[in-house]
Scaffold this motif. Structure first.
Motif, PDB file in Angstrom:
ATOM      1  N   ILE A   1       0.871  -1.191   0.068  1.00 23.07           N
ATOM      2  CA  ILE A   1       0.083   0.233   0.129  1.00 23.07           C
ATOM      3  C   ILE A   1       0.719   1.324  -0.230  1.00 23.07           C
ATOM      4  O   ILE A   1       0.598   2.161  -0.853  1.00 23.07           O
TER       5      ILE A   1
ATOM      6  N   ASN B   1      -9.635  -1.426  -8.863  1.00 20.69           N
ATOM      7  CA  ASN B   1     -11.037  -2.299  -8.121  1.00 20.69           C
ATOM      8  C   ASN B   1     -12.390  -2.204  -8.596  1.00 20.69           C
ATOM      9  O   ASN B   1     -13.065  -2.994  -8.085  1.00 20.69           O
TER      10      ASN B   1
ATOM     11  N   THR C   1      -8.120   1.882  -1.384  1.00 19.47           N
ATOM     12  CA  THR C   1      -7.816   0.583  -0.998  1.00 19.47           C
ATOM     13  C   THR C   1      -8.484  -0.096   0.091  1.00 19.47           C
ATOM     14  O   THR C   1      -8.234  -1.298   0.494  1.00 19.47           O
TER      15      THR C   1
ATOM     16  N   LEU D   1      -8.559  -5.002  -4.220  1.00 19.30           N
ATOM     17  CA  LEU D   1      -8.032  -4.596  -5.675  1.00 19.30           C
ATOM     18  C   LEU D   1      -7.751  -5.810  -6.547  1.00 19.30           C
ATOM     19  O   LEU D   1      -7.388  -6.854  -5.962  1.00 19.30           O
TER      20      LEU D   1
ATOM     21  N   ARG E   1      -2.427  -4.873  -8.102  1.00 15.62           N
ATOM     22  CA  ARG E   1      -1.651  -3.901  -7.489  1.00 15.62           C
ATOM     23  C   ARG E   1      -1.753  -2.516  -7.933  1.00 15.62           C
ATOM     24  O   ARG E   1      -1.613  -2.388  -9.120  1.00 15.62           O
TER      25      ARG E   1
END
Length: 723
Positions: free
Chosen positions: A272, A389, A446, A450, A453
């Motif tokens: 992250i 996402n 996030t 997701l 990445r």
């Protein structure tokens, strides 16, 4: 009979003697042992026939230290200690007498932290997780973080594909422990193999330690788990209601893949923050070369540490409180420090009487400051759809009795589903119908799983909309879009932004003529509810329900307005499923086709023309932001809105068609379509119209090549029966 017994006896003796000779050759009585001379521990004499005496611990299993004589000295197998059983669940919490720290990181404890070098014993803002192997698959975890609600550690194991979560909540200044499974951003309470919990609360800082079995064998495993390898660790926070025991949606601060949880020296990379958390620390006395220095301190070893990088800030914690906006949103910084989208394109929200405006300015990491302005009696909203996402995260500023009220939501199928989003520092004001607000938000968010990445806010779709708002019930009406724009890089203020809505700002739908469309995540299963009353349905088998799975090919159509229809498509395929409409009831005669393809586990939506036995990618009118899809194994489902070509009678009479085939995600090539369903000509605007599948005896096929294989087999088998 006796002669057979004699023969067997001779054979047995011969084989036994042979085995003894072979063993004697392998174990020579008078061979010299490489071990030093000594007396066997636990034995009172030395071994006869050996040139050296062996320490009992090295030669025999405990309890077998006898004196051996003769041709051979036998050693029995070592007794292994049984692996401890998984821990029994126990959520009781004792007071933690010590403070969680990073003292043992890199020596006996694997550590992950954000910021990467923070110490939870001193840091004011430090998310920390330590893992130390105890016995078998049991580990001691140390967790620390700041929250008004809870902090949590999650372990995702490939053995059961479950994100087992250990939660330490602030329950009136005392730690309360929960076990849960984290799926699709939601925590589902369950018993987990964890106990010996200790915890304490100091202001917003929550710390706890506990023992846990990894992987947790209480959760069904896809394969037998022997070690805690290839796991993914996460640290998150969220809201907690001590009265109801309700846990809010978690916000992830640390997520890292760990090859071996038992290896305290493993390097941990926070995906992250995109920073590296290394547990290993230089040994005392080692020579460390400081970045930027030209000299090395004398010592035993010369170790050079990597250059220190500034960690990327963690995602923002949700906060819907609103301060008064002291300034006016304007377009002064557009093109220099701020990316801007507006309708009309050159309007200034500071002066324009009818101006929808959204500005985005990168602050740090994936955090952006947004400036939103528009006119509404209810609310204005900004939405960001990210390919990472496939969620259209929406930030809503509503007129709550002349004061701005802020909401977070996910926009799906034209409806706003209220949820926590990574946004904070909200400021707003209302002046008549004009609503303006500023806020910070993390893009991509996030908080939502997701698909791949996320490193940057690229290839996002921005939207600005407005709608009604009931201040009494907090109900938000469906959004009416004023702006839809695809942005290559949200951080680039010079990016060209084109509003794909070309009609007036009151238009509720916008069509795009691109052959590929951004696809959102379909959260619910397509089903037969409303068939015959609210929507026209066709399926094979005729009464199947696509929500039940199985071999059900399903297509529904519902009139929205004019020639705009909403469609639901469901079916089985390794490659693609597609719906087509034909005005002459003949499949493959230049039919408009809407394809939902399996693009490495994610739906890719493509429009095409169906001619004979081929699909040709073609731009068709599909409503922007209306496309959603999901894949579960071979089961593909998608929804979309499309504007159909006018027919000669404008009665919307079409044949509904479902096809499937193979799809090459690398080359974007379609396999030969197989027709699964083709109906009679029906009025798509009439939900009660009778549909009949004119393709008889069809079952869903995963590969059109199957028919050719069956024919080939038949040709090969016939000559065999002919002889």
């Amino acid at each position: 009979m006796d002669k057979y017994r004699l023969l067997l006896g001779v054979l047995f003796v011969t084989m036994s003697w042979s085995c003894m000779q072979t063993y004697a050759q392998n174990v020579t009585p008078n061979s010299t042992s490489p071990l030093p001379n000594g007396t066997m521990t636990g034995a009172n004499g030395t071994m006869t026939g050996a040139n050296s005496t062996l320490p009992g611990g090295n030669a025999t299993t405990p309890g077998t230290n006898g004196t051996g004589q003769g041709a051979s000295n036998l050693t029995t197998p070592a007794v292994t200690t049984p692996t401890p059983a998984p821990l029994a669940p126990n959520t009781s919490v004792e007071t933690l007498p010590t403070t969680v720290s990073r003292t043992e990181c890199g020596t006996t404890q694997l550590c992950a932290a954000e910021p990467s070098s923070c110490d939870p014993s001193t840091g004011s803002s430090c998310f920390f997780l330590g893992a130390q192997k105890k016995d078998g698959n049991n580990f001691e975890f140390a967790l620390s973080g700041e929250s008004d609600g809870y902090i949590a550690a999650s372990v995702l194991s490939p053995f059961n594909n479950k994100e087992v979560t250990y939660i330490c909540a602030n329950d009136n200044n005392v730690v309360k422990f929960f076990g849960a499974i984290l799926e699709s951003g939601q925590l589902t309470m369950t018993n987990v193999s964890a106990n010996s919990v200790k915890g304490k609360v100091n202001g917003k800082k929550i710390q706890c330690t506990f023992l846990a079995t990894v992987p947790d064998t209480r959760i069904p495993a896809a394969k037998r788990a022997r070690r805690a390898t290839d796991v993914t660790l996460s640290v998150s926070t969220g809201a907690y209601n001590a009265s109801s025991g309700t846990l809010g949606t978690p916000t992830t601060a640390v997520r890292a893949a760990v090859a071996d949880l038992a290896n305290s020296n493993a390097t941990v990379v926070n995906e992250i923050a995109n920073s590296t958390n290394t547990s290993t620390t230089p040994a005392p006395g080692a020579n460390v070369t400081t970045p930027g220095a030209n000299a090395t301190t004398p010592g035993a070893n010369n170790l050079t540490t990597p250059a220190v990088t500034t960690p990327t800030p963690a995602p923002l914690a949700p906060n819907t409180s609103v301060d008064t906006l002291a300034t006016t949103v304007n377009r002064t910084e557009c093109g220099t420090t701020q990316l801007c989208a507006a309708e009309p394109s050159s309007c200034d929200p500071a002066t324009g009487s009818s101006c929808f405006f959204l500005g985005a300015q990168k602050k740090d990491g994936n955090n952006f400051e947004f400036a939103l302005s528009g006119e509404s009696d209810g609310y204005i909203a900004a939405s960001v759809l990210s390919p990472f996402n496939n969620k259209e995260v929406t930030y809503i500023c509503a007129n709550n009795k002349d004061v701005v009220k802020f909401f977070g939501a996910i926009l799906e199928n034209g409806k706003l589903n209220i949820t926590n989003v990574s946004a904070t520092s909200v400021k707003g004001k209302v002046n008549g119908k004009k609503i303006q607000c500023r806020f910070l938000a993390t893009v991509p968010d996030t908080r939502f799983p997701l698909a791949k990445r996320a490193r940057r806010a690229t290839d996002v779709t921005l939207s600005v909309s407005n709608g009604t708002y009931n201040a009494t019930s907090d109900n938000l009406g469906p959004p009416v879009r004023a702006i839809i724009a695809v942005v290559a890089d949200l951080a680039n203020p010079n990016t060209t932004v084109n509003n794909t809505i070309t009609n007036s700002t009151n238009t509720t739908t916008a069509s795009t003529t691109a052959s590929t469309t951004t696809v959102g995540s379909l959260q619910t299963d397509i089903n037969r509810n409303g068939c015959g009353t609210d929507k026209l349905c066709a399926s094979e088998p005729s009464s199947c329900n696509p929500a039940d799975g199985g071999t059900c090919s399903f297509l529904s159509a519902k009139l929205k307005s004019g020639q705009i229809y909403s469609f639901e498509l469901s079916g089985l395929s390794d490659g693609y499923i597609a719906s087509a409409v034909s005005s002459d009831s003949t499949a493959g005669n230049g039919d408009s086709t809407y394809v939902c393809a399996n693009n490495n586990g994610v739906v890719k939506f493509i429009t095409a023309t169906y001619n004979s036995n081929s699909l040709t990618e073609t731009a068709l009118n599909v409503t922007s932001g209306s496309t959603y899809g999901k894949i579960n194994g071979k089961h593909i489902q998608c929804t979309f809105e499309a504007t159909l070509p006018d027919t000669t009678t404008r009665a919307a009479t079409y044949s509904m068609i479902i096809i499937n085939g193979t799809y090459d995600a690398t080359t974007n090539a379609f396999g030969i379509p197989l027709v699964l369903l083709r109906t009679n000509l029906v009025n798509l605007s009439d939900p009660s119209a009778n549909t009949t599948n004119l393709v008889s005896g069809v079952a869903p096929h995963y590969h059109p090549l199957m028919q050719a294989l069956l024919v080939t087999i038949a040709i090969l088998v016939l000559p065999i029966f002919g002889h």
